[in-house]
Design a protein around this motif. Sequence first.
Motif, PDB file in Angstrom:
ATOM      1  N   ARG A   1       0.850  -1.183   0.000  1.00 11.20           N
ATOM      2  CA  ARG A   1       0.000   0.000   0.000  1.00 11.20           C
ATOM      3  C   ARG A   1       0.884   1.231   0.000  1.00 11.20           C
ATOM      4  O   ARG A   1       1.930   1.263   0.653  1.00 11.20           O
TER       5      ARG A   1
ATOM      6  N   GLY B   1       0.277   5.692  -0.169  1.00  9.62           N
ATOM      7  CA  GLY B   1      -0.747   6.725  -0.186  1.00  9.62           C
ATOM      8  C   GLY B   1      -0.190   8.121  -0.175  1.00  9.62           C
ATOM      9  O   GLY B   1       0.975   8.356   0.141  1.00  9.62           O
TER      10      GLY B   1
ATOM     11  N   VAL C   1      -4.896   6.663  -2.451  1.00  7.09           N
ATOM     12  CA  VAL C   1      -4.188   5.544  -1.837  1.00  7.09           C
ATOM     13  C   VAL C   1      -4.265   4.385  -2.824  1.00  7.09           C
ATOM     14  O   VAL C   1      -5.335   4.104  -3.374  1.00  7.09           O
TER      15      VAL C   1
ATOM     16  N   HIS D   1      -3.689   0.353  -3.255  1.00  6.79           N
ATOM     17  CA  HIS D   1      -3.508  -0.951  -2.635  1.00  6.79           C
ATOM     18  C   HIS D   1      -3.190  -1.934  -3.753  1.00  6.79           C
ATOM     19  O   HIS D   1      -3.827  -1.891  -4.810  1.00  6.79           O
TER      20      HIS D   1
ATOM     21  N   ASN E   1      -9.180   9.952  -1.939  1.00  8.16           N
ATOM     22  CA  ASN E   1      -9.445  10.716  -0.726  1.00  8.16           C
ATOM     23  C   ASN E   1     -10.306  11.921  -1.097  1.00  8.16           C
ATOM     24  O   ASN E   1     -10.340  12.327  -2.269  1.00  8.16           O
TER      25      ASN E   1
ATOM     26  N   LEU F   1       2.926   6.770  -6.728  1.00  8.16           N
ATOM     27  CA  LEU F   1       2.378   5.694  -5.898  1.00  8.16           C
ATOM     28  C   LEU F   1       2.468   4.338  -6.594  1.00  8.16           C
ATOM     29  O   LEU F   1       2.730   3.323  -5.934  1.00  8.16           O
TER      30      LEU F   1
END
Length: 122
Positions: free
Chosen positions: A25, A27, A32, A34, A91, A109
Amino acid sequence: MLPAGHRLRASSDFAATFRGPRGARAGSTLIVVHANQADARAGQPPRVGFVVSKAVGGAVVRNRTKRRLRALMAARVTAIPAGTDLVIRANPIAAQANSATLAADLDVLLARVTTKLSAVRA
């Protein structure tokens, strides 16, 4: 738009990606990511799912945010290792971000979770 073979749809697949033993993960304030690699999916194309809650905004805002993320991932799905499942969670601040900011955040990310997954597999 993501091709059908690259879409994560079943809730059990989402849960496995969130809680998988070989998961990673990463973020930021916007999103974020996963990721999970299962041995059963080795050699299959990567799949991507999106989670955009009501905290992000109303239906129009949520759908616009999802469309932006989906378009960004469609261009990047070939760079994801085979057999990987990704869930991208937006988010609330992601609704105000422009596509260029989301793209830059997503690139960082994705590189982070890919590195983490390769470390877990080794």
